[in-house]
Design an enzyme around this catalytic site. Structure first.
Site, PDB file in Angstrom:
ATOM      1  N   ARG A 129       0.835  -1.209   0.000  1.00 28.61           N
ATOM      2  CA  ARG A 129       0.000   0.000   0.000  1.00 28.61           C
ATOM      3  C   ARG A 129       0.869   1.257   0.000  1.00 28.61           C
ATOM      4  NH1 ARG A 129      -3.590   2.970   4.271  1.00 28.61           N
ATOM      5  NH2 ARG A 129      -5.355   3.695   3.024  1.00 28.61           N
ATOM      6  N   ILE A 155      -7.569   7.264  -0.780  1.00 27.18           N
ATOM      7  CA  ILE A 155      -7.287   5.838  -0.927  1.00 27.18           C
ATOM      8  C   ILE A 155      -8.084   5.182   0.200  1.00 27.18           C
ATOM      9  CG2 ILE A 155      -5.127   6.089   0.406  1.00 27.18           C
ATOM     10  CD1 ILE A 155      -4.030   3.641  -1.092  1.00 27.18           C
ATOM     11  N   SER A 156      -8.849   4.182  -0.143  1.00 18.95           N
ATOM     12  CA  SER A 156      -9.763   3.577   0.828  1.00 18.95           C
ATOM     13  C   SER A 156      -9.036   2.913   1.985  1.00 18.95           C
ATOM     14  CB  SER A 156     -10.651   2.537   0.135  1.00 18.95           C
ATOM     15  OG  SER A 156     -11.493   3.147  -0.796  1.00 18.95           O
ATOM     16  N   GLN A 157      -9.755   2.784   3.075  1.00 23.56           N
ATOM     17  CA  GLN A 157      -9.268   2.093   4.262  1.00 23.56           C
ATOM     18  C   GLN A 157      -8.996   0.632   3.878  1.00 23.56           C
ATOM     19  OE1 GLN A 157     -11.983   2.786   7.435  1.00 23.56           O
ATOM     20  NE2 GLN A 157     -11.174   1.161   8.722  1.00 23.56           N
ATOM     21  N   PRO A 158      -7.821   0.100   4.209  1.00 21.75           N
ATOM     22  CA  PRO A 158      -7.467  -1.265   3.800  1.00 21.75           C
ATOM     23  C   PRO A 158      -8.498  -2.324   4.190  1.00 21.75           C
ATOM     24  CG  PRO A 158      -5.552  -0.157   4.658  1.00 21.75           C
ATOM     25  CD  PRO A 158      -6.714   0.756   4.906  1.00 21.75           C
TER      26      PRO A 158
END
Length: 168
Positions: A34, A60-63
């Site tokens: 990431r 960027i989205s939360q993992p």
């Protein structure tokens, strides 16, 4: 243990604790760094389970959300996937390790260019990134086995459903 290795270990633990249990998804998320998709002042927070700002006012989205959405998609190695909302390219990179082919579309040309640069650096050759209006999908490449909308949307746009293969 190095600081980076420890952060990555905590990262994977966080994914599991939030319900990401699919072994293929976890392996893909462990493989795709990431950190390659987070630059600038937020780079040191790449392994935290939180959304982070990227260019063009996007995130960027939360993992854990990426993991749960990917897991729910049930991607198989033969699938052709459409992602609407390229953003940083992180979701497409994860999908590229799970699917045969990934098409990703975003309305922000800059994000598409930057994502393509990271895809090349990571040698992810089964991703096609396109600048355009994702609500129209990609009729020329349809049908898709799976479609994921990672951009903000009220309801799934009708053209996308029409481009989904029977049973997709």
């Amino acid at each position: 243990m190095s600081d980076t290795a420890e952060r990555k270990m905590r990262f994977l633990y966080a994914l599991r604790s939030k319900g990401v249990t699919d072994a293929r998804v976890l392996t893909a998320m462990e493989t795709v760094d990431r950190g390659a998709f987070v630059t600038g002042i937020f780079a040191d927070r790449a392994y935290e389970d939180m959304p982070l700002p990227i260019a063009c006012g996007q995130t960027i989205s939360q993992p854990s959300v990426v993991g749960l959405m990917t897991q729910a998609l049930e991607v198989s190695p033969r699938d052709k996937v459409l992602e609407v909302g390229t953003g940083s390219g992180y979701q497409a990179a994860i999908l590229s390790l799970l699917a045969r082919r990934v098409y990703t579309i975003d309305r922000h040309r800059r994000l598409v260019r930057e994502a393509e640069t990271v895809f090349r650096r990571l040698d992810l050759t089964n991703i096609t990134a396109i600048a355009g209006d994702g609500s129209h999908g990609l009729p020329d490449q349809a049908p898709f086995d799976r479609i994921i909308v990672t951009a903000a949307a009220e309801d799934p746009p009708g053209p996308l459903l029409a481009q989904l293969r029977e049973g997709g």
